[in-house]
Design a protein around this motif. Sequence first.
Motif, PDB file in Angstrom:
ATOM      1  N   ALA A  64       0.829  -1.209   0.000  1.00 34.14           N
ATOM      2  CA  ALA A  64       0.000   0.000   0.000  1.00 34.14           C
ATOM      3  C   ALA A  64       0.862   1.258   0.000  1.00 34.14           C
ATOM      4  CB  ALA A  64      -0.937  -0.006   1.204  1.00 34.14           C
ATOM      5  N   ILE A  65       1.940   1.250   0.772  1.00 31.57           N
ATOM      6  CA  ILE A  65       2.844   2.408   0.773  1.00 31.57           C
ATOM      7  C   ILE A  65       3.437   2.598  -0.619  1.00 31.57           C
ATOM      8  CG2 ILE A  65       4.996   3.367   1.674  1.00 31.57           C
ATOM      9  CD1 ILE A  65       4.359   1.869   4.321  1.00 31.57           C
ATOM     10  N   ALA A  66       3.891   1.505  -1.220  1.00 31.90           N
ATOM     11  CA  ALA A  66       4.483   1.582  -2.556  1.00 31.90           C
ATOM     12  C   ALA A  66       3.462   2.091  -3.582  1.00 31.90           C
ATOM     13  CB  ALA A  66       5.019   0.213  -2.979  1.00 31.90           C
ATOM     14  N   ALA A  67       2.235   1.597  -3.483  1.00 37.86           N
ATOM     15  CA  ALA A  67       1.197   1.992  -4.443  1.00 37.86           C
ATOM     16  C   ALA A  67       0.753   3.436  -4.248  1.00 37.86           C
ATOM     17  CB  ALA A  67      -0.004   1.056  -4.325  1.00 37.86           C
ATOM     18  N   ALA A  68       0.767   3.913  -3.018  1.00 38.21           N
ATOM     19  CA  ALA A  68       0.247   5.248  -2.724  1.00 38.21           C
ATOM     20  C   ALA A  68       1.288   6.355  -2.878  1.00 38.21           C
ATOM     21  CB  ALA A  68      -0.318   5.282  -1.300  1.00 38.21           C
ATOM     22  N   THR A  69       2.544   5.980  -3.007  1.00 34.36           N
ATOM     23  CA  THR A  69       3.610   6.982  -2.998  1.00 34.36           C
ATOM     24  C   THR A  69       4.182   7.199  -4.398  1.00 34.36           C
ATOM     25  OG1 THR A  69       4.199   6.241  -0.776  1.00 34.36           O
ATOM     26  CG2 THR A  69       5.795   7.636  -1.917  1.00 34.36           C
ATOM     27  N   PRO A  70       4.013   8.399  -4.932  1.00 30.95           N
ATOM     28  CA  PRO A  70       4.665   8.707  -6.215  1.00 30.95           C
ATOM     29  C   PRO A  70       6.189   8.646  -6.066  1.00 30.95           C
ATOM     30  CG  PRO A  70       3.000  10.369  -5.666  1.00 30.95           C
ATOM     31  CD  PRO A  70       3.182   9.511  -4.454  1.00 30.95           C
ATOM     32  N   LEU A  71       6.853   8.157  -7.087  1.00 33.11           N
ATOM     33  CA  LEU A  71       8.310   8.016  -7.031  1.00 33.11           C
ATOM     34  C   LEU A  71       9.014   9.338  -6.773  1.00 33.11           C
ATOM     35  CD1 LEU A  71       8.979   5.485  -9.930  1.00 33.11           C
ATOM     36  CD2 LEU A  71       9.123   5.065  -7.469  1.00 33.11           C
ATOM     37  N   ALA A  72       8.442  10.433  -7.237  1.00 34.60           N
ATOM     38  CA  ALA A  72       9.094  11.733  -7.102  1.00 34.60           C
ATOM     39  C   ALA A  72       8.847  12.386  -5.740  1.00 34.60           C
ATOM     40  CB  ALA A  72       8.614  12.667  -8.205  1.00 34.60           C
ATOM     41  N   ARG A  73       8.020  11.773  -4.889  1.00 28.67           N
ATOM     42  CA  ARG A  73       7.690  12.404  -3.607  1.00 28.67           C
ATOM     43  C   ARG A  73       8.890  12.377  -2.667  1.00 28.67           C
ATOM     44  NH1 ARG A  73       2.316  10.649  -1.007  1.00 28.67           N
ATOM     45  NH2 ARG A  73       1.567  11.998  -2.663  1.00 28.67           N
ATOM     46  N   GLU A  74       9.197  13.528  -2.139  1.00 32.21           N
ATOM     47  CA  GLU A  74      10.253  13.647  -1.134  1.00 32.21           C
ATOM     48  C   GLU A  74       9.662  13.324   0.231  1.00 32.21           C
ATOM     49  OE1 GLU A  74      13.655  14.307  -1.020  1.00 32.21           O
ATOM     50  OE2 GLU A  74      13.465  13.842  -3.154  1.00 32.21           O
ATOM     51  N   PRO A  75      10.380  12.562   1.023  1.00 35.77           N
ATOM     52  CA  PRO A  75       9.859  12.213   2.346  1.00 35.77           C
ATOM     53  C   PRO A  75      10.102  13.324   3.362  1.00 35.77           C
ATOM     54  CG  PRO A  75      12.000  11.228   2.046  1.00 35.77           C
ATOM     55  CD  PRO A  75      11.655  11.911   0.735  1.00 35.77           C
ATOM     56  N   SER A  76       9.451  13.180   4.475  1.00 34.01           N
ATOM     57  CA  SER A  76       9.786  13.979   5.645  1.00 34.01           C
ATOM     58  C   SER A  76      10.991  13.288   6.272  1.00 34.01           C
ATOM     59  CB  SER A  76       8.619  14.014   6.640  1.00 34.01           C
ATOM     60  OG  SER A  76       9.093  14.428   7.906  1.00 34.01           O
ATOM     61  N   TRP A  77      12.139  13.920   6.196  1.00 33.64           N
ATOM     62  CA  TRP A  77      13.353  13.302   6.729  1.00 33.64           C
ATOM     63  C   TRP A  77      13.276  13.190   8.239  1.00 33.64           C
ATOM     64  CZ3 TRP A  77      15.961  10.590   3.421  1.00 33.64           C
ATOM     65  CH2 TRP A  77      15.902  10.930   2.072  1.00 33.64           C
TER      66      TRP A  77
END
Length: 175
Positions: A64-77
């Motif tokens: 679900a995390i993989a499916a919901a997260t666009p590849l270009a999204r930067e995380p909250s470090w």
Amino acid sequence: MPADWALAWRSPIVWVLALVVVQRLGELVLARRNTRRLLARGAREVGAAHYPLFILLHGSWLVAIAAATPLAREPSWALLAVYAALQALRVWVIAALGPYWTTRIISLDGAPLVRRGPYRWVRHPNYWIVTAEIAVLPLAFGDWLVALVWSVLNALLLRHRIGVESRALAARQAS
């Protein structure tokens, strides 16, 4: 190399999820080894019927995390740092339980309950850590719906599991 592949290899979500998968697979190997050794010493498993639901929950959480997260999204470090701190706590739990740590409920009659490490202060510290992980990792990538849904599902499963585990351990003496 196509542009999508190049983006994937540079994407934090790909690297983070790969590290989580490797960690969890390593933990399953350790848990399986400890389970075999405990059973060989006369331990018994309880609550085995619900165990596949945990495998499904944790596997689907990662998907679900993989499916919901666009590849270009930067995380909250900062949230990834919190997740990393949770991993250090997870290692502490595993080390404290030593040969008794498994992903299943395995009870060895006559063995003392562990009261060192985080178990000095908290009952079921691993469950608290996993609960935080299930919320924090998707939130690090802005996936609040994944955090919410899998947190609720985890809470429902843990409610059942903690009852089963508490009954299984009640007969053992505290050390």
